[in-house]
Design an enzyme around this catalytic site. Structure first.
Site, PDB file in Angstrom:
ATOM      1  N   GLU A 147       0.829  -1.219   0.000  1.00 16.04           N
ATOM      2  CA  GLU A 147       0.000   0.000   0.000  1.00 16.04           C
ATOM      3  C   GLU A 147       0.854   1.256   0.000  1.00 16.04           C
ATOM      4  OE1 GLU A 147      -1.475   1.896   3.259  1.00 16.04           O
ATOM      5  OE2 GLU A 147      -0.904   0.405   4.748  1.00 16.04           O
ATOM      6  N   LYS A 198      -3.544  -1.152  15.377  1.00 21.21           N
ATOM      7  CA  LYS A 198      -2.940  -0.279  16.380  1.00 21.21           C
ATOM      8  C   LYS A 198      -3.785  -0.223  17.635  1.00 21.21           C
ATOM      9  CE  LYS A 198      -2.863   3.152  13.645  1.00 21.21           C
ATOM     10  NZ  LYS A 198      -3.339   2.374  12.507  1.00 21.21           N
TER      11      LYS A 198
HETATM   12  N1  PSU Z   1      -1.931   1.765  10.093  1.00 16.45           N
HETATM   13  C1  PSU Z   1      -0.660   2.197  10.189  1.00 16.45           C
HETATM   14  N2  PSU Z   1      -0.172   3.095   9.295  1.00 16.45           N
HETATM   15  C2  PSU Z   1      -0.961   3.562   8.304  1.00 16.45           C
HETATM   16  C3  PSU Z   1      -2.292   3.068   8.205  1.00 16.45           C
HETATM   17  C4  PSU Z   1      -2.741   2.187   9.113  1.00 16.45           C
HETATM   18  O1  PSU Z   1       0.028   1.822  11.089  1.00 16.45           O
HETATM   19  O2  PSU Z   1      -0.502   4.385   7.532  1.00 16.45           O
HETATM   20  C5  PSU Z   1      -3.148   3.533   7.090  1.00 16.45           C
HETATM   21  C6  PSU Z   1      -3.523   2.355   6.200  1.00 16.45           C
HETATM   22  O3  PSU Z   1      -3.423   2.774   4.878  1.00 16.45           O
HETATM   23  C7  PSU Z   1      -4.952   2.078   6.571  1.00 16.45           C
HETATM   24  C8  PSU Z   1      -5.441   3.437   6.891  1.00 16.45           C
HETATM   25  O4  PSU Z   1      -5.691   1.498   5.530  1.00 16.45           O
HETATM   26  O5  PSU Z   1      -4.369   4.043   7.590  1.00 16.45           O
HETATM   27  C9  PSU Z   1      -6.691   3.408   7.704  1.00 16.45           C
HETATM   28  O6  PSU Z   1      -7.214   4.685   7.757  1.00 16.45           O
HETATM   29  P1  PSU Z   1      -8.681   4.933   8.338  1.00 16.45           P
HETATM   30  O7  PSU Z   1      -8.553   4.587   9.795  1.00 16.45           O
HETATM   31  O8  PSU Z   1      -8.934   6.377   8.103  1.00 16.45           O
HETATM   32  O9  PSU Z   1      -9.595   4.041   7.573  1.00 16.45           O
END
Ligand code: PSU
Ligand code: MN
Length: 307
Positions: A26, A159
């Site tokens: 990603e 996380k």
């Molecule tokens: N977890 C991480 N680093 C990140 C992300 C998640 O440790 O950069 C990113 C991933 O791309 C994940 C996104 O899909 O954050 C999720 O964002 P949201 O919670 O806004 O859906």
């Protein structure tokens, strides 16, 4: 407007045609999850790690409106150094119409990987249900994307800034299988474990490949095919100190609330706050767990390709 929903790089197209293992990567982790200049070093490092293992990397992002599966060196530089949006699945059409660029989240990367026929994907941490989601409704589209696309994502859990229990419940409701890679404890990103146990533990890449083949062999009745969460803990000797982790996390959550951060800005805000508040320690752990995921994803893709 492009007449194709996405563009495959020649390298990825050749690998898919030849049955060479491919792993999707990603771009949001690069553009919004890691600070410059370590992010470019990381993006190049993940690709090199796969190539060294005989696996073709397919880094995924939207460049000038066109979703790309497999970037060239210039594309990798762009996701690391340009200020671009963070795109989920719903944003793809808007980006195409405007010819705009964006980094793809796990959700959007999963969708594009599925369209391209890439079965294995390495990330750092999966998105999930945020704390307080009962009132904010903040649940990552990463979860629904995995319910609807047959892509195995290798992740260091989610996380600890998220509601881990609720995330696992939603994955159950969405019928997304979750297996622990050499663990029965669901990992919590910077830490190798969380308070939550898993039903299934796998020991080898071959075991994961067998699950993927069983999914492929399931009757196709028009229902969307689900993916798989491969929960791969950061090695214990590389994890963050749990006491420091808890202290910095509490501080980060208070800062996000005080700054009234909402929606898709929450994850990038917390990650960058935590890097600063931990004096960079969390960053080293983040890079270590991501490399560990890339390695395991490469091994799974290799076992899956060996049919
Ligand atoms: N977890 C991480 N680093 C990140 C992300 C998640 O440790 O950069 C990113 C991933 O791309 C994940 C996104 O899909 O954050 C999720 O964002 P949201 O919670 O806004 O859906
Ligand atoms: Mn969200």
């Amino acid at each position: 407007m492009p007449d194709q929903p996405f563009l495959l790089s020649d390298e990825v197209a050749d690998a898919l045609a030849a049955g060479t293992p491919v792993v999707a990567l990603e771009s949001t982790i690069i553009s919004h999850g890691l600070p410059r200049p370590r992010n470019l070093e990381a993006a190049r490092g993940f690709e090199a790690q796969l190539r060294d293992a005989g696996v073709v990397p397919a880094t995924i992002a939207v460049l000038d409106g066109v979703p790309r599966v497999g970037l060239d060196a210039r594309g990798v530089e762009r996701i690391a150094n340009e200020d671009m949006a963070k795109a989920s699945i719903r944003d793809l059409a808007v980006l195409a119409a405007r010819g705009a660029s964006a980094a793809t989240t796990v959700a959007a990367t999963t969708r594009l990987a599925a369209l391209a026929g890439v079965r294995v994907f390495a990330t750092g941490g999966l998105g999930g249900v945020h704390r307080g989601a009962a009132t904010t409704f903040d649940e990552s589209a990463d979860l629904t994307a995995l319910a609807q696309h047959p892509v195995a994502v290798v992740t260091a859990g989610v996380k600890s800034v998220l509601d881990i229990g609720a995330t696992l419940e939603r994955l159950e409701t969405l019928s997304v299988p979750v297996v622990g890679y050499r663990t029965t404890a669901f990992p919590s990103f910077w830490l190798a474990a969380s308070a939550f146990d898993l039903d299934w533990r796998v020991e080898s890449p071959e075991e994961v490949a067998a699950i993927l083949r069983a999914q492929d062999a399931a009757p196709q009745d028009g229902r969307p095919r689900p993916g798989l969460v491969v929960a791969n803990p950061v090695p214990l000797d590389l994890q963050w100190d749990p006491v420091e982790h808890d202290r910095v996390l509490a501080e980060a959550l208070r800062a996000a609330a005080a700054a009234k951060v909402r929606g898709k800005a929450v994850t990038p805000f917390l990650l960058s706050f935590i890097v600063t508040a931990s004096d960079g320690v969390s960053l080293e752990v983040n890079l270590a767990l991501a490399r560990n995921n890339v390695r395991v994803a490469g091994e799974i893709a290799t076992a899956y390709a060996a049919r």
